[in-house]
Scaffold this motif. Sequence first.
Motif, PDB file in Angstrom:
ATOM      1  N   PRO A  49       0.786  -1.247   0.000  1.00 50.42           N
ATOM      2  CA  PRO A  49       0.000   0.000   0.000  1.00 50.42           C
ATOM      3  C   PRO A  49       0.812   1.289   0.000  1.00 50.42           C
ATOM      4  N   ARG A  50       1.769   1.432   0.915  1.00 47.18           N
ATOM      5  CA  ARG A  50       2.514   2.695   0.980  1.00 47.18           C
ATOM      6  C   ARG A  50       3.352   2.917  -0.275  1.00 47.18           C
ATOM      7  N   ALA A  51       3.976   1.858  -0.744  1.00 47.98           N
ATOM      8  CA  ALA A  51       4.770   1.970  -1.971  1.00 47.98           C
ATOM      9  C   ALA A  51       3.876   2.277  -3.166  1.00 47.98           C
ATOM     10  N   ALA A  52       2.655   1.733  -3.154  1.00 48.05           N
ATOM     11  CA  ALA A  52       1.709   2.002  -4.239  1.00 48.05           C
ATOM     12  C   ALA A  52       1.323   3.476  -4.267  1.00 48.05           C
ATOM     13  N   VAL A  53       1.125   4.058  -3.089  1.00 47.33           N
ATOM     14  CA  VAL A  53       0.787   5.492  -3.018  1.00 47.33           C
ATOM     15  C   VAL A  53       1.940   6.332  -3.546  1.00 47.33           C
ATOM     16  N   LEU A  54       3.165   6.011  -3.139  1.00 46.80           N
ATOM     17  CA  LEU A  54       4.331   6.755  -3.619  1.00 46.80           C
ATOM     18  C   LEU A  54       4.476   6.618  -5.135  1.00 46.80           C
ATOM     19  N   ALA A  55       4.259   5.412  -5.655  1.00 44.42           N
ATOM     20  CA  ALA A  55       4.351   5.191  -7.102  1.00 44.42           C
ATOM     21  C   ALA A  55       3.274   5.977  -7.836  1.00 44.42           C
ATOM     22  N   ALA A  56       2.070   6.018  -7.264  1.00 48.20           N
ATOM     23  CA  ALA A  56       0.976   6.752  -7.895  1.00 48.20           C
ATOM     24  C   ALA A  56       1.228   8.252  -7.880  1.00 48.20           C
ATOM     25  N   LEU A  57       1.805   8.757  -6.800  1.00 48.50           N
ATOM     26  CA  LEU A  57       2.147  10.181  -6.732  1.00 48.50           C
ATOM     27  C   LEU A  57       3.189  10.533  -7.791  1.00 48.50           C
ATOM     28  N   SER A  58       4.178   9.679  -7.941  1.00 47.19           N
ATOM     29  CA  SER A  58       5.214   9.907  -8.941  1.00 47.19           C
ATOM     30  C   SER A  58       4.627   9.867 -10.352  1.00 47.19           C
ATOM     31  N   ALA A  59       3.763   8.891 -10.617  1.00 46.27           N
ATOM     32  CA  ALA A  59       3.132   8.773 -11.937  1.00 46.27           C
ATOM     33  C   ALA A  59       2.242   9.980 -12.217  1.00 46.27           C
ATOM     34  N   THR A  60       1.552  10.459 -11.196  1.00 51.84           N
ATOM     35  CA  THR A  60       0.679  11.616 -11.367  1.00 51.84           C
ATOM     36  C   THR A  60       1.488  12.877 -11.642  1.00 51.84           C
ATOM     37  N   ALA A  61       2.632  12.994 -10.986  1.00 50.12           N
ATOM     38  CA  ALA A  61       3.515  14.137 -11.247  1.00 50.12           C
ATOM     39  C   ALA A  61       3.972  14.131 -12.705  1.00 50.12           C
ATOM     40  N   ARG A  62       4.304  12.961 -13.225  1.00 55.70           N
ATOM     41  CA  ARG A  62       4.698  12.864 -14.639  1.00 55.70           C
ATOM     42  C   ARG A  62       3.538  13.251 -15.546  1.00 55.70           C
ATOM     43  N   TYR A  63       2.334  12.815 -15.174  1.00 61.95           N
ATOM     44  CA  TYR A  63       1.145  13.173 -15.952  1.00 61.95           C
ATOM     45  C   TYR A  63       0.972  14.694 -15.978  1.00 61.95           C
ATOM     46  N   CYS A  64       1.122  15.319 -14.824  1.00 60.55           N
ATOM     47  CA  CYS A  64       0.979  16.779 -14.745  1.00 60.55           C
ATOM     48  C   CYS A  64       2.029  17.484 -15.591  1.00 60.55           C
ATOM     49  N   GLU A  65       3.270  16.982 -15.550  1.00 66.70           N
ATOM     50  CA  GLU A  65       4.332  17.568 -16.381  1.00 66.70           C
ATOM     51  C   GLU A  65       3.984  17.446 -17.865  1.00 66.70           C
ATOM     52  N   ASP A  66       3.428  16.301 -18.246  1.00 64.54           N
ATOM     53  CA  ASP A  66       3.047  16.088 -19.648  1.00 64.54           C
ATOM     54  C   ASP A  66       1.899  17.002 -20.074  1.00 64.54           C
ATOM     55  N   HIS A  67       1.109  17.475 -19.103  1.00 62.57           N
ATOM     56  CA  HIS A  67      -0.034  18.350 -19.376  1.00 62.57           C
ATOM     57  C   HIS A  67       0.174  19.715 -18.704  1.00 62.57           C
ATOM     58  N   ARG A  68       1.421  20.164 -18.719  1.00 65.06           N
ATOM     59  CA  ARG A  68       1.789  21.385 -17.996  1.00 65.06           C
ATOM     60  C   ARG A  68       0.902  22.584 -18.372  1.00 65.06           C
ATOM     61  N   ASP A  69       0.723  22.829 -19.662  1.00 66.21           N
ATOM     62  CA  ASP A  69      -0.037  24.007 -20.090  1.00 66.21           C
ATOM     63  C   ASP A  69      -1.482  23.947 -19.600  1.00 66.21           C
ATOM     64  N   SER A  70      -2.092  22.768 -19.713  1.00 61.84           N
ATOM     65  CA  SER A  70      -3.487  22.618 -19.283  1.00 61.84           C
ATOM     66  C   SER A  70      -3.607  22.759 -17.771  1.00 61.84           C
ATOM     67  N   MET A  71      -2.649  22.201 -17.038  1.00 66.58           N
ATOM     68  CA  MET A  71      -2.680  22.288 -15.582  1.00 66.58           C
ATOM     69  C   MET A  71      -2.531  23.732 -15.116  1.00 66.58           C
ATOM     70  N   ARG A  72      -1.679  24.479 -15.758  1.00 66.52           N
ATOM     71  CA  ARG A  72      -1.469  25.872 -15.364  1.00 66.52           C
ATOM     72  C   ARG A  72      -2.615  26.762 -15.824  1.00 66.52           C
ATOM     73  N   SER A  73      -3.195  26.434 -16.958  1.00 63.39           N
ATOM     74  CA  SER A  73      -4.393  27.148 -17.399  1.00 63.39           C
ATOM     75  C   SER A  73      -5.532  26.932 -16.410  1.00 63.39           C
ATOM     76  N   PHE A  74      -5.661  25.685 -15.953  1.00 61.36           N
ATOM     77  CA  PHE A  74      -6.694  25.374 -14.964  1.00 61.36           C
ATOM     78  C   PHE A  74      -6.498  26.177 -13.685  1.00 61.36           C
ATOM     79  N   ALA A  75      -5.248  26.315 -13.240  1.00 66.56           N
ATOM     80  CA  ALA A  75      -4.960  27.071 -12.017  1.00 66.56           C
ATOM     81  C   ALA A  75      -5.395  28.522 -12.163  1.00 66.56           C
ATOM     82  N   ARG A  76      -5.192  29.091 -13.342  1.00 61.63           N
ATOM     83  CA  ARG A  76      -5.628  30.480 -13.568  1.00 61.63           C
ATOM     84  C   ARG A  76      -7.143  30.583 -13.524  1.00 61.63           C
ATOM     85  N   LEU A  77      -7.823  29.626 -14.121  1.00 60.38           N
ATOM     86  CA  LEU A  77      -9.291  29.634 -14.103  1.00 60.38           C
ATOM     87  C   LEU A  77      -9.811  29.465 -12.682  1.00 60.38           C
TER      88      LEU A  77
END
Length: 220
Positions: A90-118
């Motif tokens: 479980p704990r390792a799964a959470v850490l792996a999911a956080l890391s994978a989500t960070a990569r997802y956010c980096e891949d969608h940087r423009d959309s994520m930052r646009s969302f923050a402005r909205l």
Amino acid sequence: MQDQMVEPVGVRARAKASLRQRIVETAMGLFEADGYDAVSTTRIAEAAEVTQRTVFRYFPRKDLIVYAAADEVLAFEAALEAALADGTPPRAAVLAALSATARYCEDHRDSMRSFARLLAGSASLRSSEFDRQSRLEWLCALALESAEAFRARRAVPELRCCMMAGSVMGMIRPVVRDWQAGAAYSLTEAIDHAAAAITALMDYANTCYEDMLVAATGTN
């Protein structure tokens, strides 16, 4: 004969995907220009040259258009699902999911930052985001409890796991918000470097839970 039967289905699927993307891109352009709350679905439909009914067919709620550009909650859920299915603890799964989500956010940087402005300019969107972030914490708590609890999507995770998930998300959210606001650091590297601190927070939350239980029951 088989190719002739399959191709129309593929053509229709691509046409639907293209139309959906057109609605998203049109809406996001309007949101960026005038603000989320100022743009109606009627206006989105007119600008995208579709009917309002078509907009609602793809997006029953206006906020879903924003999340269609990038949805880190779904990315986190999918990453947790995959890690737990592989038998990751479980704990390792959470850490792996956080890391994978960070990569997802980096891949969608423009959309994520646009969302923050909205988000900064819309109370209604912030309300939707609160619900999504609550789901993120709930998924984390379920995963920390067990793979079985996560798969069953139990309504109420164990208190111990809720406290641990709350501590993890309490650390991660400001890091993500700062990155969305334009911070120059790599979100992936920031999350990976924070792994030890995140693990320590989970340990501390677990200790707090045990201390609370002792205080409440008067037993060791």
